[in-house]
Motif scaffolding. Structure first.
Motif, short mmCIF file in Angstrom:
data_model
loop_
_atom_site.label_atom_id
_atom_site.label_comp_id
_atom_site.label_asym_id
_atom_site.label_seq_id
_atom_site.Cartn_x
_atom_site.Cartn_y
_atom_site.Cartn_z
N THR A 109 15.48 -2.43 -11.10
CA THR A 109 14.45 -2.25 -10.05
C THR A 109 13.28 -1.08 -10.70
N VAL A 110 12.02 -1.46 -10.53
CA VAL A 110 11.35 -0.32 -11.09
C VAL A 110 10.05 -0.44 -9.96
N CYS A 111 9.30 0.51 -9.97
CA CYS A 111 8.07 0.75 -9.01
C CYS A 111 7.16 1.58 -9.56
N ARG A 112 5.99 1.15 -9.84
CA ARG A 112 4.59 1.82 -10.16
C ARG A 112 3.42 1.93 -9.39
N PRO A 113 2.69 3.04 -9.58
CA PRO A 113 1.60 2.76 -8.86
C PRO A 113 0.68 2.17 -9.57
N VAL A 114 -0.40 1.61 -8.98
CA VAL A 114 -1.48 0.86 -9.52
C VAL A 114 -2.82 1.17 -8.66
N SER A 115 -3.66 2.01 -9.66
CA SER A 115 -4.84 2.51 -9.04
C SER A 115 -6.23 1.74 -9.64
N PRO A 129 -12.05 4.55 -4.27
CA PRO A 129 -10.62 4.48 -4.86
C PRO A 129 -9.47 3.85 -4.17
N HIS A 130 -8.40 3.11 -4.65
CA HIS A 130 -7.49 2.64 -4.02
C HIS A 130 -6.06 2.76 -4.71
N ARG A 131 -5.31 2.80 -4.02
CA ARG A 131 -3.90 2.93 -4.72
C ARG A 131 -2.70 2.15 -4.04
N ALA A 132 -1.94 1.25 -4.85
CA ALA A 132 -0.86 0.57 -4.13
C ALA A 132 0.35 0.71 -5.07
N TRP A 183 0.99 -1.16 -0.11
CA TRP A 183 0.00 0.12 -0.04
C TRP A 183 0.85 1.20 0.04
N ALA A 184 0.45 2.19 -0.68
CA ALA A 184 1.23 3.52 -0.93
C ALA A 184 0.72 4.39 0.24
N ALA A 185 1.75 5.40 0.43
CA ALA A 185 1.36 6.58 1.41
C ALA A 185 1.60 7.73 0.72
N PRO A 186 0.72 8.82 1.06
CA PRO A 186 -0.43 8.74 1.66
C PRO A 186 -1.50 7.86 1.06
N ALA A 187 -2.35 7.38 1.92
CA ALA A 187 -3.40 6.44 1.53
C ALA A 187 -4.53 7.12 0.56
N ALA A 188 -5.02 6.22 -0.43
CA ALA A 188 -6.02 6.72 -1.64
C ALA A 188 -7.34 6.99 -0.68
N PRO A 189 -8.18 7.83 -1.28
CA PRO A 189 -9.54 8.07 -0.49
C PRO A 189 -10.15 6.79 0.09
N GLY A 190 -10.39 5.89 -0.90
CA GLY A 190 -11.14 4.75 -0.41
C GLY A 190 -10.53 4.16 0.62
N GLN A 191 -9.05 4.00 0.71
CA GLN A 191 -8.50 2.98 1.54
C GLN A 191 -8.50 3.73 2.86
N ALA A 192 -8.48 5.27 3.13
CA ALA A 192 -8.45 5.88 4.06
C ALA A 192 -9.79 5.92 4.79
N LEU A 193 -11.00 5.39 4.10
CA LEU A 193 -12.33 5.84 4.57
C LEU A 193 -12.54 5.21 6.29
#
Length: 278
Positions: A197-203, A260-263, A143-153
């Motif tokens: 190495t690579v890192c990308r957001p997934v929403s 909405p979620h974001r990882a 999980w990413a930080a800051p959290a997406a709105p749905g994750q933070a509910l």
């Protein structure tokens, strides 16, 4: 290597939670699995280790690709359910960083949201690198930080009720923590000796119902559930009432939640030449 207070807390949090987890959070966490397997190069004949398998969603998807799959989880209840759900995989109890496999045993290693639940992430990555052959790939979601709105509910509902994190739920030690950002995760993988190495957001939007989404915390699932259950019935009901109010901003015309979620999806290659097939 002895477990940290964070590790011990995680074992207590997840003990016996598989059924309640499957009904809510499990479906959420299955969303990035196809991209996770792509990032690890999972294909037919590949020897794959799925660490922190949970309900076995990544293991099942890897088996469907024709991979030879071993899956582990620290929680016996999860292992039992994953073993029934994914008969094509060998499912065992094991907790990072203690993995009972020889060096270079696997062509690819995947961990779907497991790095969020270990007390020593760097030691965990060292263990994953050890059991991956030279040239093999490791892919992880977290999980990413800051959290997406749905994750933070759910956390917002707890805060609105005036509840803070209980002292019996330790946070990760500062020296073991790392930024939950693309740059922070890439740095973690590079420090572990991985290349490319690579890192990308997934929403994505997670579709559920208010009743289903509240069922996890109400049953004590995950850290948020331990927070809710620790407050007693009166305060837990107050949290639920705030949840109902806050959930309105995510409710569609049919009364369902669209959250909405974001990882973060990160991957890297173990240094050295190695074979590419099974």
């Amino acid at each position: 290597m002895p477990g940290t207070p964070f590790d011990e807390s995680e074992r207590r949090i997840w003990a016996g939670s598989a059924a309640a987890y499957e009904a809510g959070f499990g479906r959420l966490c299955a969303h990035p699995v196809p991209r996770l397997l792509d990032a690890a190069g999972v294909a037919a004949g590949i020897r794959v280790l799925d660490v922190g398998t949970g309900m076995g969603s990544a293991a099942a998807a890897a088996c469907a690709r024709g991979a030879r799959v071993v899956a582990v989880d620290a929680e016996p209840d999860m292992v039992r359910r994953a073993a029934r759900a994914v008969p094509g995989a060998c499912v065992h109890i094991a907790a990072l960083p203690q993995l009972p496999y020889i060096k270079g045993q696997f062509d690819a290693v995947v961990g779907n949201f497991v790095l969020n639940h270990v007390g020593r992430p760097r030691a965990a990555l060292d263990a994953l690198r050890r059991v991956t052959r030279p040239g093999g790939r490791i892919a992880l979601t977290l999980w990413a930080a800051p959290a997406a709105p749905g994750q933070a509910l759910l956390g917002r509902a707890v805060q609105a009720a005036g509840v803070s994190r209980p002292s019996f739920l330790p946070a990760l030690a500062p020296e073991d923590d790392f930024p939950r950002t693309e740059e922070g995760v890439v740095g973690l993988l590079r420090d572990a000796g991985l290349t490319e190495t690579v890192c990308r957001p997934v929403s994505w939007d997670h579709h559920t119902t208010p009743e289903e989404w509240w069922s996890g915390p109400a049953a004590g699932v995950a850290t948020i559930g331990r927070v809710v259950r620790s407050q007693g019935a009166v305060v837990a009901e107050r949290i639920r009432q705030h949840f109902v109010v806050l959930a309105a901003e995510f409710t569609d015309g049919d009364g369902r939640l669209v959250l909405p979620h974001r990882a973060l999806l990160a991957s890297g290659r173990v240094a050295g030449a190695g074979r590419t097939g099974a």
